[in-house]
Design an enzyme around this catalytic site. Structure first.
Site, PDB file in Angstrom:
ATOM      1  N   HIS A  44      15.247  44.532  54.791  1.00 38.11           N
ATOM      2  CA  HIS A  44      15.314  45.949  55.177  1.00 38.11           C
ATOM      3  C   HIS A  44      15.432  46.799  53.912  1.00 38.11           C
ATOM      4  O   HIS A  44      16.203  46.463  53.013  1.00 38.11           O
ATOM      5  CB  HIS A  44      16.516  46.168  56.101  1.00 38.11           C
ATOM      6  CG  HIS A  44      16.604  47.564  56.608  1.00 38.11           C
ATOM      7  ND1 HIS A  44      15.802  48.041  57.626  1.00 38.11           N
ATOM      8  CD2 HIS A  44      17.364  48.610  56.205  1.00 38.11           C
ATOM      9  CE1 HIS A  44      16.081  49.308  57.840  1.00 38.11           C
ATOM     10  NE2 HIS A  44      17.024  49.675  56.991  1.00 38.11           N
ATOM     11  N   MET A  57       8.177  45.232  63.113  1.00 36.95           N
ATOM     12  CA  MET A  57       8.847  46.431  63.599  1.00 36.95           C
ATOM     13  C   MET A  57       9.221  46.347  65.092  1.00 36.95           C
ATOM     14  O   MET A  57       9.000  47.297  65.843  1.00 36.95           O
ATOM     15  CB  MET A  57       7.970  47.662  63.314  1.00 36.95           C
ATOM     16  CG  MET A  57       7.780  47.904  61.827  1.00 36.95           C
ATOM     17  SD  MET A  57       9.366  47.955  60.954  1.00 36.95           S
ATOM     18  CE  MET A  57       8.909  48.774  59.438  1.00 36.95           C
ATOM     19  N   ARG A  58       9.753  45.202  65.490  1.00 33.10           N
ATOM     20  CA  ARG A  58      10.227  45.039  66.864  1.00 33.10           C
ATOM     21  C   ARG A  58      11.584  44.364  66.842  1.00 33.10           C
ATOM     22  O   ARG A  58      11.810  43.484  66.012  1.00 33.10           O
ATOM     23  CB  ARG A  58       9.281  44.133  67.663  1.00 33.10           C
ATOM     24  CG  ARG A  58       8.013  44.801  68.003  1.00 33.10           C
ATOM     25  CD  ARG A  58       7.086  43.947  68.822  1.00 33.10           C
ATOM     26  NE  ARG A  58       5.917  44.746  69.035  1.00 33.10           N
ATOM     27  CZ  ARG A  58       5.782  45.650  69.996  1.00 33.10           C
ATOM     28  NH1 ARG A  58       6.738  45.795  70.892  1.00 33.10           N
ATOM     29  NH2 ARG A  58       4.708  46.387  70.080  1.00 33.10           N
ATOM     30  N   LEU A  59      12.436  44.775  67.789  1.00 33.47           N
ATOM     31  CA  LEU A  59      13.716  44.090  67.920  1.00 33.47           C
ATOM     32  C   LEU A  59      13.473  42.701  68.495  1.00 33.47           C
ATOM     33  O   LEU A  59      12.653  42.536  69.400  1.00 33.47           O
ATOM     34  CB  LEU A  59      14.633  44.862  68.873  1.00 33.47           C
ATOM     35  CG  LEU A  59      15.531  45.933  68.271  1.00 33.47           C
ATOM     36  CD1 LEU A  59      16.393  46.546  69.378  1.00 33.47           C
ATOM     37  CD2 LEU A  59      16.423  45.361  67.171  1.00 33.47           C
ATOM     38  N   ILE A  60      14.159  41.723  67.957  1.00 29.83           N
ATOM     39  CA  ILE A  60      14.058  40.361  68.486  1.00 29.83           C
ATOM     40  C   ILE A  60      14.930  40.275  69.748  1.00 29.83           C
ATOM     41  O   ILE A  60      16.089  40.693  69.735  1.00 29.83           O
ATOM     42  CB  ILE A  60      14.542  39.345  67.416  1.00 29.83           C
ATOM     43  CG1 ILE A  60      13.656  39.430  66.156  1.00 29.83           C
ATOM     44  CG2 ILE A  60      14.580  37.928  67.967  1.00 29.83           C
ATOM     45  CD1 ILE A  60      12.226  39.000  66.328  1.00 29.83           C
ATOM     46  N   ASN A  62      15.756  38.802  58.068  1.00 29.45           N
ATOM     47  CA  ASN A  62      14.983  40.042  57.974  1.00 29.45           C
ATOM     48  C   ASN A  62      15.223  40.686  56.610  1.00 29.45           C
ATOM     49  O   ASN A  62      16.261  40.470  55.998  1.00 29.45           O
ATOM     50  CB  ASN A  62      15.442  41.006  59.079  1.00 29.45           C
ATOM     51  CG  ASN A  62      14.681  42.316  59.077  1.00 29.45           C
ATOM     52  OD1 ASN A  62      13.452  42.331  58.926  1.00 29.45           O
ATOM     53  ND2 ASN A  62      15.387  43.427  59.232  1.00 29.45           N
ATOM     54  N   SER A 120       2.796  43.138  52.419  1.00 29.18           N
ATOM     55  CA  SER A 120       2.944  42.844  50.989  1.00 29.18           C
ATOM     56  C   SER A 120       4.079  41.834  50.758  1.00 29.18           C
ATOM     57  O   SER A 120       4.006  41.017  49.829  1.00 29.18           O
ATOM     58  CB  SER A 120       3.166  44.119  50.168  1.00 29.18           C
ATOM     59  OG  SER A 120       4.423  44.671  50.420  1.00 29.18           O
ATOM     60  N   ASN A 121       5.095  41.865  51.603  1.00 28.06           N
ATOM     61  CA  ASN A 121       6.150  40.842  51.479  1.00 28.06           C
ATOM     62  C   ASN A 121       5.635  39.466  51.898  1.00 28.06           C
ATOM     63  O   ASN A 121       5.990  38.458  51.283  1.00 28.06           O
ATOM     64  CB  ASN A 121       7.378  41.234  52.307  1.00 28.06           C
ATOM     65  CG  ASN A 121       8.234  42.239  51.582  1.00 28.06           C
ATOM     66  OD1 ASN A 121       8.992  41.894  50.674  1.00 28.06           O
ATOM     67  ND2 ASN A 121       8.094  43.500  51.947  1.00 28.06           N
TER      68      ASN A 121
HETATM   69  C1  GAR Z   1       9.254  46.492  53.865  1.00 21.37           C
HETATM   70  O1  GAR Z   1       9.624  47.467  52.929  1.00 21.37           O
HETATM   71  C2  GAR Z   1      10.448  46.076  54.707  1.00 21.37           C
HETATM   72  O2  GAR Z   1      11.658  46.157  54.024  1.00 21.37           O
HETATM   73  C3  GAR Z   1      10.388  47.075  55.834  1.00 21.37           C
HETATM   74  O3  GAR Z   1       9.022  47.206  56.116  1.00 21.37           O
HETATM   75  C4  GAR Z   1       8.288  47.073  54.905  1.00 21.37           C
HETATM   76  C5  GAR Z   1       7.108  46.174  55.162  1.00 21.37           C
HETATM   77  O4  GAR Z   1       6.228  46.188  54.073  1.00 21.37           O
HETATM   78  N1  GAR Z   1      11.119  46.623  56.964  1.00 21.37           N
HETATM   79  C6  GAR Z   1      11.824  47.425  57.759  1.00 21.37           C
HETATM   80  O5  GAR Z   1      11.886  48.626  57.617  1.00 21.37           O
HETATM   81  C7  GAR Z   1      12.560  46.712  58.887  1.00 21.37           C
HETATM   82  N2  GAR Z   1      13.498  47.571  59.525  1.00 21.37           N
HETATM   83  P1  GAR Z   1       5.092  45.102  53.948  1.00 21.37           P
HETATM   84  O6  GAR Z   1       4.355  45.071  55.292  1.00 21.37           O
HETATM   85  O7  GAR Z   1       4.225  45.594  52.847  1.00 21.37           O
HETATM   86  O8  GAR Z   1       5.763  43.802  53.636  1.00 21.37           O
END
Ligand code: GAR
Length: 196
Positions: free
Chosen positions: A109, A90-93, A107, A13-14
């Site tokens: 968060h 969801m992976r460390l770079i 990133n 969604s982002n």
């Molecule tokens: C987002 O809320 C982002 O902040 C989080 O994953 C979601 C992805 O949503 N990221 C983390 O937790 C990173 N540690 P999306 O796939 O709908 O954009």
């Protein structure tokens, strides 16, 4: 015009908010590539719908992180990427990408870092019974959600907040904040971005 690559693992969604911002002209960048470590993720469908090239891979098809990041790096060069935008990746770079793109990977968060890094940040906030949480955009370093902070925005939690209601509030903030921060970064020169 700066070229960006978005990295995602899930719904995206982002990623969609960034696509929309480019389409409505509020973000003056070109999304040249989606990198996705889950070939079935909905983010890939969003790339197809928007006509954006994508590189989808499965980590276990590679011997290690260095091997798949070397492949990603070649794609970033091919698509002339200036800025890497992690959006639910969801992976460390690892060092392969970091050494090539240091200061040019960001990133988002779903907490006010340094509070609640890592997985399930919203669940962590609920269990801690905080009254305020939020969203952080930061540069990526070798740690887990630990790089220099670029922007933060707060979200208030109510007495009967659930993971669903909190996620909705967090997403609403993320979808405004991330495109705005990216616009701020792409309108700086590369040197300024590198120097923070
Ligand atoms: C987002 O809320 C982002 O902040 C989080 O994953 C979601 C992805 O949503 N990221 C983390 O937790 C990173 N540690 P999306 O796939 O709908 O954009």
């Amino acid at each position: 015009m700066k070229n960006i690559a978005v990295f995602a693992s899930g719904n995206g969604s982002n990623f969609q908010a960034i696509i929309d911002a480019v389409q409505d002209g509020s973000l003056t960048a070109s999304i040249n590539l989606l990198v996705c470590d889950k070939p079935n993720a909905y983010a890939v469908e969003r790339a197809k719908a928007a006509g954006i090239e994508y590189f989808a891979f499965t980590a276990k098809d590679f011997s290690d992180k260095q091997a798949y990041e070397t492949e990603i790096l070649a794609k970033l060069a091919e698509y002339k990427i200036d800025l890497v935008v992690l959006a639910g990746y969801m992976r460390l770079i690892g060092p392969t990408l970091l050494s090539a793109y240091e200061g040019r990977i960001i990133n988002i968060h779903p907490s006010l870092l340094p509070a609640f890094p890592g997985k399930d940040a919203m669940g962590q906030a609920l269990r801690a019974k905080v009254k305020v949480s939020g969203v952080t955009v930061h540069y990526v370093d070798a740690g887990m959600d630990s790089g220099p902070i670029i922007a933060q925005e707060t979200v208030d939690l109510t007495e009967n907040e659930t993971i669903e209601t909190l996620q909705e509030k967090i997403h609403r903030v993320e979808h405004q904040l991330y495109p705005a921060v990216i616009q701020m970064l792409v309108s700086k020169s590369r040197e300024e971005v590198k120097n923070g």
